[in-house]
Write a protein that holds these residues in place. Structure first.
Motif, PDB file in Angstrom:
ATOM      1  N   MET A  69      -0.166  21.929  56.307  1.00 16.90           N
ATOM      2  CA  MET A  69      -1.083  22.754  55.520  1.00 16.90           C
ATOM      3  C   MET A  69      -2.162  21.911  54.859  1.00 16.90           C
ATOM      4  SD  MET A  69       1.128  23.804  52.145  1.00 16.90           S
ATOM      5  CE  MET A  69       2.815  23.361  52.546  1.00 16.90           C
ATOM      6  N   LYS A  70      -3.199  22.596  54.485  1.00 16.23           N
ATOM      7  CA  LYS A  70      -4.287  21.958  53.750  1.00 16.23           C
ATOM      8  C   LYS A  70      -3.843  21.710  52.309  1.00 16.23           C
ATOM      9  CE  LYS A  70      -7.986  24.238  56.395  1.00 16.23           C
ATOM     10  NZ  LYS A  70      -7.510  23.644  57.589  1.00 16.23           N
ATOM     11  N   LEU A  71      -4.462  20.750  51.669  1.00 17.76           N
ATOM     12  CA  LEU A  71      -4.177  20.419  50.281  1.00 17.76           C
ATOM     13  C   LEU A  71      -4.256  21.652  49.383  1.00 17.76           C
ATOM     14  CD1 LEU A  71      -3.853  18.477  47.845  1.00 17.76           C
ATOM     15  CD2 LEU A  71      -6.325  18.061  47.992  1.00 17.76           C
ATOM     16  N   GLU A  72      -5.269  22.456  49.573  1.00 16.97           N
ATOM     17  CA  GLU A  72      -5.484  23.630  48.737  1.00 16.97           C
ATOM     18  C   GLU A  72      -4.321  24.623  48.852  1.00 16.97           C
ATOM     19  OE1 GLU A  72      -9.427  21.762  49.676  1.00 16.97           O
ATOM     20  OE2 GLU A  72      -7.672  22.286  50.877  1.00 16.97           O
ATOM     21  N   GLN A 118       3.789  16.841  46.715  1.00 19.85           N
ATOM     22  CA  GLN A 118       4.664  17.149  47.848  1.00 19.85           C
ATOM     23  C   GLN A 118       6.105  17.348  47.392  1.00 19.85           C
ATOM     24  OE1 GLN A 118       4.437  14.602  51.318  1.00 19.85           O
ATOM     25  NE2 GLN A 118       6.341  15.382  52.145  1.00 19.85           N
ATOM     26  N   GLN A 119       6.599  16.480  46.544  1.00 19.51           N
ATOM     27  CA  GLN A 119       7.983  16.620  46.071  1.00 19.51           C
ATOM     28  C   GLN A 119       8.148  17.885  45.227  1.00 19.51           C
ATOM     29  OE1 GLN A 119      10.616  14.872  47.233  1.00 19.51           O
ATOM     30  NE2 GLN A 119       9.032  14.062  48.583  1.00 19.51           N
ATOM     31  N   TYR A 177      10.152  20.144  57.444  1.00 25.57           N
ATOM     32  CA  TYR A 177       8.971  19.379  57.826  1.00 25.57           C
ATOM     33  C   TYR A 177       8.531  18.454  56.692  1.00 25.57           C
ATOM     34  CZ  TYR A 177       4.212  18.238  59.214  1.00 25.57           C
ATOM     35  OH  TYR A 177       3.063  17.563  59.527  1.00 25.57           O
ATOM     36  N   TYR A 178       8.433  19.002  55.481  1.00 22.40           N
ATOM     37  CA  TYR A 178       7.943  18.183  54.366  1.00 22.40           C
ATOM     38  C   TYR A 178       8.993  17.221  53.826  1.00 22.40           C
ATOM     39  CZ  TYR A 178       3.541  20.458  54.726  1.00 22.40           C
ATOM     40  OH  TYR A 178       2.345  20.881  55.232  1.00 22.40           O
ATOM     41  N   TRP A 181       3.189  13.649  53.719  1.00 23.08           N
ATOM     42  CA  TRP A 181       2.081  14.587  53.836  1.00 23.08           C
ATOM     43  C   TRP A 181       0.769  13.838  53.684  1.00 23.08           C
ATOM     44  CZ3 TRP A 181      -0.456  17.151  49.351  1.00 23.08           C
ATOM     45  CH2 TRP A 181      -1.295  18.186  49.750  1.00 23.08           C
ATOM     46  N   ASN A 182      -0.118  14.022  54.632  1.00 23.97           N
ATOM     47  CA  ASN A 182      -1.453  13.419  54.592  1.00 23.97           C
ATOM     48  C   ASN A 182      -2.476  14.525  54.452  1.00 23.97           C
ATOM     49  OD1 ASN A 182      -0.577  10.705  55.117  1.00 23.97           O
ATOM     50  ND2 ASN A 182      -0.162  11.367  57.203  1.00 23.97           N
ATOM     51  N   TYR A 183      -3.135  14.540  53.338  1.00 25.62           N
ATOM     52  CA  TYR A 183      -4.136  15.596  53.111  1.00 25.62           C
ATOM     53  C   TYR A 183      -5.525  15.056  53.082  1.00 25.62           C
ATOM     54  CZ  TYR A 183      -3.516  14.022  48.270  1.00 25.62           C
ATOM     55  OH  TYR A 183      -3.416  13.294  47.125  1.00 25.62           O
TER      56      TYR A 183
END
Length: 186
Positions: free
Chosen positions: A113-116, A147-148, A178-179, A184-186
């Motif tokens: 997903m996107k950061l937003e 993310q956490q 997944y997470y 996570w790379n945003y």
């Protein structure tokens, strides 16, 4: 009419929901200042994320493509998110894919997903008016590690569903796994 006015008018009969929506906006913009992202898209998505929360399932389904209605038929609670995303795009002319994704997936996010979207999903769980167990802990964690905090919010949600004898939707489990397994790379 401004977006705030539109949402205020729609949720006028539900003052607690309006308070929640405005709280999500505030919390999401707080996270945006920490993590970045498109502030305007975050604010727009936060304002619209629960636009159809109190409409009937039949009303919500009017805005959603048939194949998506079928996909989520076992979790009709998701319809309010889908209908709001399509309403924003098709009826309000908000063609920003960031806004669409954030509204559509605000309940449990999505892989990659996107950061937003992660900001909105997390803010929705822990906005300042939330009193359920875990909201404060998720908020405090989100100030350090988004993310956490998102993972913890999903774990709390899945635990809550299981206590009520409800099987989590397969996407919730996929997103959680997944997470947990991927940085996570945003």
């Amino acid at each position: 009419m401004s977006l705030v006015d539109l949402v205020t008018e729609k949720l006028k009969p539900y003052p607690k929901r309006l308070e929640h929506v405005l709280g999500v906006k505030e919390r999401a913009l707080e996270f945006q200042k920490i993590y970045g992202g498109n502030a305007e898209a975050i604010e727009t998505a936060a304002l619209l994320h629960d636009y159809f929360k109190y409409d009937s399932i039949e009303v919500q389904k009017r805005y959603i493509p048939a194949n998506e209605i079928e996909k989520y038929q076992s979790v009709p609670v998701a319809y309010h998110a889908l209908s709001a995303a399509y309403y924003a795009k098709d009826h309000l002319g908000i063609n920003d894919p960031i806004v669409f994704e954030a509204i559509y997936y605000h309940i449990w996010g999505k892989t990659e997903m996107k950061l937003e979207t992660m900001i909105l999903a997390t803010a929705d769980f822990c906005e300042k008016n939330r009193t359920f167990s875990g909201a404060k802990k998720v908020y405090e964690l989100a100030l350090k590690d988004l993310q956490q905090a998102f993972i913890l919010s999903l774990e709390y949600t899945i635990e809550y569903l299981k206590k009520d004898g409800i099987n989590p939707f397969y996407e919730q489990i996929e997103v959680l796994n997944y997470y947990k397994e991927n940085t996570w790379n945003y």
